[in-house]
Design a protein around this motif. Structure first.
Motif, PDB file in Angstrom:
ATOM      1  N   ARG A 151     -39.619  -2.076  19.378  1.00  0.00           N
ATOM      2  CA  ARG A 151     -40.781  -1.673  20.178  1.00  0.00           C
ATOM      3  C   ARG A 151     -41.782  -0.885  19.327  1.00  0.00           C
ATOM      4  O   ARG A 151     -42.991  -1.089  19.414  1.00  0.00           O
ATOM      5  CB  ARG A 151     -40.326  -0.828  21.375  1.00  0.00           C
ATOM      6  N   PHE A 152     -41.263   0.007  18.493  1.00  0.00           N
ATOM      7  CA  PHE A 152     -42.148   0.782  17.632  1.00  0.00           C
ATOM      8  C   PHE A 152     -42.772  -0.099  16.551  1.00  0.00           C
ATOM      9  O   PHE A 152     -43.954   0.049  16.213  1.00  0.00           O
ATOM     10  CB  PHE A 152     -41.358   1.928  16.984  1.00  0.00           C
ATOM     11  N   ASP A 202     -35.218   0.033  20.074  1.00  0.00           N
ATOM     12  CA  ASP A 202     -36.188   1.115  19.878  1.00  0.00           C
ATOM     13  C   ASP A 202     -37.054   0.840  18.653  1.00  0.00           C
ATOM     14  O   ASP A 202     -38.287   1.043  18.689  1.00  0.00           O
ATOM     15  CB  ASP A 202     -35.455   2.451  19.690  1.00  0.00           C
ATOM     16  N   ALA A 235     -45.114   4.501   8.640  1.00  0.00           N
ATOM     17  CA  ALA A 235     -44.504   4.523   9.978  1.00  0.00           C
ATOM     18  C   ALA A 235     -43.115   5.137   9.856  1.00  0.00           C
ATOM     19  O   ALA A 235     -42.313   4.731   9.015  1.00  0.00           O
ATOM     20  CB  ALA A 235     -44.418   3.117  10.553  1.00  0.00           C
ATOM     21  N   LYS A 267     -37.318  10.659  18.412  1.00  0.00           N
ATOM     22  CA  LYS A 267     -36.210  10.324  19.302  1.00  0.00           C
ATOM     23  C   LYS A 267     -35.247  11.515  19.335  1.00  0.00           C
ATOM     24  O   LYS A 267     -34.418  11.671  18.449  1.00  0.00           O
ATOM     25  CB  LYS A 267     -35.479   9.070  18.819  1.00  0.00           C
ATOM     26  N   VAL A 281     -39.643   6.874  12.043  1.00  0.00           N
ATOM     27  CA  VAL A 281     -38.878   7.198  13.245  1.00  0.00           C
ATOM     28  C   VAL A 281     -37.946   8.349  12.881  1.00  0.00           C
ATOM     29  O   VAL A 281     -37.127   8.225  11.966  1.00  0.00           O
ATOM     30  CB  VAL A 281     -38.073   5.996  13.768  1.00  0.00           C
ATOM     31  N   THR A 319     -46.072  -1.912  17.383  1.00  0.00           N
ATOM     32  CA  THR A 319     -47.329  -1.180  17.610  1.00  0.00           C
ATOM     33  C   THR A 319     -47.735  -0.272  16.453  1.00  0.00           C
ATOM     34  O   THR A 319     -48.913   0.052  16.310  1.00  0.00           O
ATOM     35  CB  THR A 319     -47.208  -0.296  18.863  1.00  0.00           C
ATOM     36  N   CYS A 320     -46.775   0.161  15.637  1.00  0.00           N
ATOM     37  CA  CYS A 320     -47.095   1.210  14.654  1.00  0.00           C
ATOM     38  C   CYS A 320     -48.141   0.756  13.643  1.00  0.00           C
ATOM     39  O   CYS A 320     -49.020   1.545  13.257  1.00  0.00           O
ATOM     40  CB  CYS A 320     -45.820   1.675  13.948  1.00  0.00           C
ATOM     41  N   GLN A 363     -42.615   8.316  15.408  1.00  0.00           N
ATOM     42  CA  GLN A 363     -41.980   8.267  16.722  1.00  0.00           C
ATOM     43  C   GLN A 363     -40.776   9.209  16.693  1.00  0.00           C
ATOM     44  O   GLN A 363     -39.955   9.163  15.767  1.00  0.00           O
ATOM     45  CB  GLN A 363     -41.520   6.853  17.081  1.00  0.00           C
ATOM     46  N   GLY A 397     -45.507   4.170  21.584  1.00  0.00           N
ATOM     47  CA  GLY A 397     -44.556   4.442  20.521  1.00  0.00           C
ATOM     48  C   GLY A 397     -44.934   5.551  19.575  1.00  0.00           C
ATOM     49  O   GLY A 397     -44.093   6.004  18.803  1.00  0.00           O
ATOM     50  N   ALA A 398     -46.168   6.006  19.592  1.00  0.00           N
ATOM     51  CA  ALA A 398     -46.597   7.068  18.668  1.00  0.00           C
ATOM     52  C   ALA A 398     -46.462   8.425  19.353  1.00  0.00           C
ATOM     53  O   ALA A 398     -47.018   8.642  20.429  1.00  0.00           O
ATOM     54  CB  ALA A 398     -48.033   6.845  18.222  1.00  0.00           C
TER      55      ALA A 398
END
Length: 261
Positions: free
Chosen positions: A188-189, A185, A202, A173, A204, A192-193, A171, A155-156
């Motif tokens: 999922r990020f 989306d 964090a 996109k 996106v 883990t972020c 992340q 995700g990174a």
């Protein structure tokens, strides 16, 4: 019959001393000429403008001598020579006083012009999009900026250290306008972020927009969402970077609802 006696002129005797002196003088003359040429080259290298003046002076002097031999008026030639020398001197002084631009300043000017170019992020490839986001991080003072996107990135895509020392994990996109970033989306990020990448901030970033469930999930998890409009403002310097302090973000969101959490 008497044959008249021919007188034979005695041949010129070889004089070793005179010959040695002649070669010695020739060697000295060549040394002097070489020294003069070397000094002229050094002067031309250090002071090219003055070298131009000397060359022009020599050319003018040669023209004066030629015309004098050809029967031209010395007074007229003197006036022309003086005018030519004055013009050459002015040109040389102008060249010496002209400021030069250092290579570092030129490079800095190029970098400043490059940051003013408006980028159409939707037209970039996914890799180019990640590189563009990393470039914005560098521009806005982040350190240790690295593009880590790819297989197994969890995700990174871009990691960096903000000017205040916080670790930023982004992340990227690169979606079309019709394709919005959904809640899956973000989930999922979000898994883990913080736990895997140890993000303090964090983010996106997308060239499209976010669905309402995705924005709601991001707000609950503390993930910053940057859509196409907010990215354009960030890129053009009209809005703060995502890691900016919350008071600056709130100030910027008043007129146009910029960065959402």
């Amino acid at each position: 019959m008497t044959v008249p006696e021919r007188r034979i002129r005695p041949g010129r005797r070889f004089d070793l001393r005179a010959t040695a002196m002649l070669f010695g003088l020739a060697a000295v003359g060549l040394s002097v000429v070489g020294w003069v040429v070397r000094m002229a080259l050094d002067v031309a290298e250090r002071r090219p403008a003055w070298a131009v003046v000397l060359v022009l002076g020599g050319v003018v002097a040669g023209i004066v001598c030629f015309r004098r031999r050809a029967g031209f008026s010395p007074r007229r030639l003197a006036r022309r020579a003086t005018g030519a020398l004055e013009e050459a001197t002015v040109t040389a002084l102008d060249a010496l006083e002209t400021p030069t631009v250092a290579p570092a300043e030129e490079a800095h000017g190029i970098e400043e012009s490059a940051t003013e170019v408006v980028v159409d992020h939707e037209q970039l490839s996914p890799d180019e999009f990640e590189q563009a986001i990393a470039g914005l991080c560098v521009r806005d003072g982040c350190a240790e900026v690295e593009v880590v996107g790819g297989a197994g990135d969890l995700g990174a895509d871009v990691v960096a250290v903000a000017p205040d020392g916080r670790r930023v994990v982004i992340q990227c996109k690169r979606y079309d306008v019709e394709n919005k970033v959904g809640s899956q989306d973000l989930q999922r990020f979000g898994g883990t972020c913080f736990t895997v990448h140890e993000a303090d901030v964090a983010v996106v970033v997308t060239s499209s927009d976010f669905t309402a469930p995705a924005a709601e999930y991001a707000e609950q998890c503390g993930i910053l969402c940057v859509n196409e409009s907010q990215l354009r403002d960030w890129s053009e310097g009209l809005g703060p970077p995502p890691w900016a302090p919350s008071d600056l973000v709130e100030e910027a969101t008043e007129p146009s609802d910029r960065y959402s959490r």
